[in-house]
Design a protein around this motif. Structure first.
Motif, short mmCIF file in Angstrom:
data_model
loop_
_atom_site.label_atom_id
_atom_site.label_comp_id
_atom_site.label_asym_id
_atom_site.label_seq_id
_atom_site.Cartn_x
_atom_site.Cartn_y
_atom_site.Cartn_z
N VAL A 19 157.63 146.81 -14.71
CA VAL A 19 156.92 145.86 -14.05
C VAL A 19 155.57 146.35 -13.84
N PRO A 20 154.45 145.12 -13.89
CA PRO A 20 154.89 143.68 -13.83
C PRO A 20 154.82 143.19 -15.17
N TRP A 21 154.80 141.79 -15.10
CA TRP A 21 154.34 140.98 -16.19
C TRP A 21 154.01 139.73 -15.45
N LEU A 22 153.09 139.17 -16.34
CA LEU A 22 152.21 138.00 -15.84
C LEU A 22 152.46 136.57 -16.63
N SER A 23 152.73 135.64 -15.81
CA SER A 23 153.00 134.51 -16.25
C SER A 23 151.88 133.17 -15.93
N HIS A 24 151.59 132.62 -16.71
CA HIS A 24 150.55 131.51 -16.63
C HIS A 24 150.46 130.40 -17.65
N GLU A 25 150.83 129.41 -17.16
CA GLU A 25 151.03 127.92 -18.05
C GLU A 25 151.98 128.60 -19.05
N ASP A 26 151.70 128.40 -20.34
CA ASP A 26 152.67 128.71 -21.62
C ASP A 26 152.69 130.28 -22.08
N LYS A 27 151.86 131.28 -21.10
CA LYS A 27 151.69 132.49 -21.65
C LYS A 27 152.33 133.40 -20.78
N GLU A 28 152.65 134.56 -21.32
CA GLU A 28 153.53 135.76 -20.57
C GLU A 28 152.73 136.98 -21.05
N ILE A 29 152.58 138.01 -20.27
CA ILE A 29 151.67 139.08 -20.45
C ILE A 29 152.31 140.25 -19.90
N PHE A 30 152.63 141.29 -20.70
CA PHE A 30 153.15 142.62 -19.91
C PHE A 30 151.97 143.57 -20.39
N GLU A 31 152.31 144.75 -19.64
CA GLU A 31 151.09 145.88 -19.37
C GLU A 31 150.11 145.50 -18.41
N SER A 32 150.09 146.10 -17.52
CA SER A 32 149.00 145.69 -16.41
C SER A 32 147.44 145.50 -16.92
N GLY A 33 147.00 146.31 -17.85
CA GLY A 33 145.73 146.48 -18.44
C GLY A 33 145.65 144.87 -19.14
N ALA A 34 146.42 144.71 -19.98
CA ALA A 34 146.53 143.27 -20.52
C ALA A 34 146.50 142.20 -19.62
N GLY A 35 147.07 142.45 -18.35
CA GLY A 35 147.00 141.18 -17.44
C GLY A 35 145.78 141.24 -16.68
#
Length: 210
Positions: A59-75
């Motif tokens: 963890v974590p992963w980030l969700s927003h609208e139709d997107k989902e992003i893993f890796e904290s740096g990418a988030g």
């Protein structure tokens, strides 16, 4: 705009509490004044669906609208793209390079060292000593860079969130004691209200759920 959602573990052992990497995303969203929700995923029995969101079972992963992003740096970078508070068009390339530096040049050196510290290693064998020298070579350069700077770039940014969180774990084991500028920089970062709130709420989560 729909809320951002951070997914993190429903429980972690006491040792990593306050250092689980969802704190990076919490901190960024607090700095940006962007509302967000927290969703939980099992720590002990990770189902196959977990690996669909985060291929390494982390963890974590980030969700927003139709997107989902893993890796904290990418988030962090995704959040910054939605906030002028955390990156600006004038210094975006500088922020991005320092975000990568935090996660690659510094965290790459600090993580093996902190794992050894968590395990109780005494740093008496050649392998452990080499890992310690590698970390100190990075910290020496960081300390010099921060000598006359408050932040990594012209203003506080997601790069500072990443770098501060990396240095927090080193400081936990007193690894910054000879690097006064790194310590001063870290103190400035964690004194921010957004960090204090993110830290408090992560600790509260793991003290109440199981």
């Amino acid at each position: 705009m729909s809320n951002f959602t951070i997914t993190t573990f429903d429980w972690v052992p006491e040792l990593p509490r306050g250092y689980v990497r969802d704190i990076r995303l919490r901190w960024a969203l607090e700095e940006a004044g962007i509302p967000y929700d927290i969703e939980l995923t099992a720590f002990n029995e990770r189902e196959n669906t977990h690996y669909l969101h985060q291929p390494f079972g982390q963890v974590p992963w980030l969700s927003h609208e139709d997107k989902e992003i893993f890796e904290s740096g990418a988030g962090l970078l995704y959040i910054a793209e939605h906030s002028d508070e955390l990156i600006s068009t004038e210094n975006s390339s500088s922020v991005i390079q320092w975000l990568f530096a935090a996660l690659n040049s510094v965290e790459m050196a600090s993580l093996p060292w902190t794992i050894l510290k968590f395990s109780g290693d005494t740093f008496e064998n050649d392998g452990s000593k080499a890992i310690e020298r590698f970390l100190h070579s990075r910290l020496k350069h960081m300390n010099e860079y921060l000598r006359e700077r408050n932040w990594l770039t012209e203003q506080f940014s997601v790069a500072d969130i990443a770098m501060a969180d990396v240095l927090r774990l080193v400081d936990r084991f007193d690894g910054l004691k000879q690097y006064s500028y790194c310590r001063k920089y870290l103190e400035q970062c964690v004194s921010r209200a957004a960090f204090k709130k993110a830290y408090k709420e992560q600790l509260e989560l793991y003290s109440t759920v199981r």
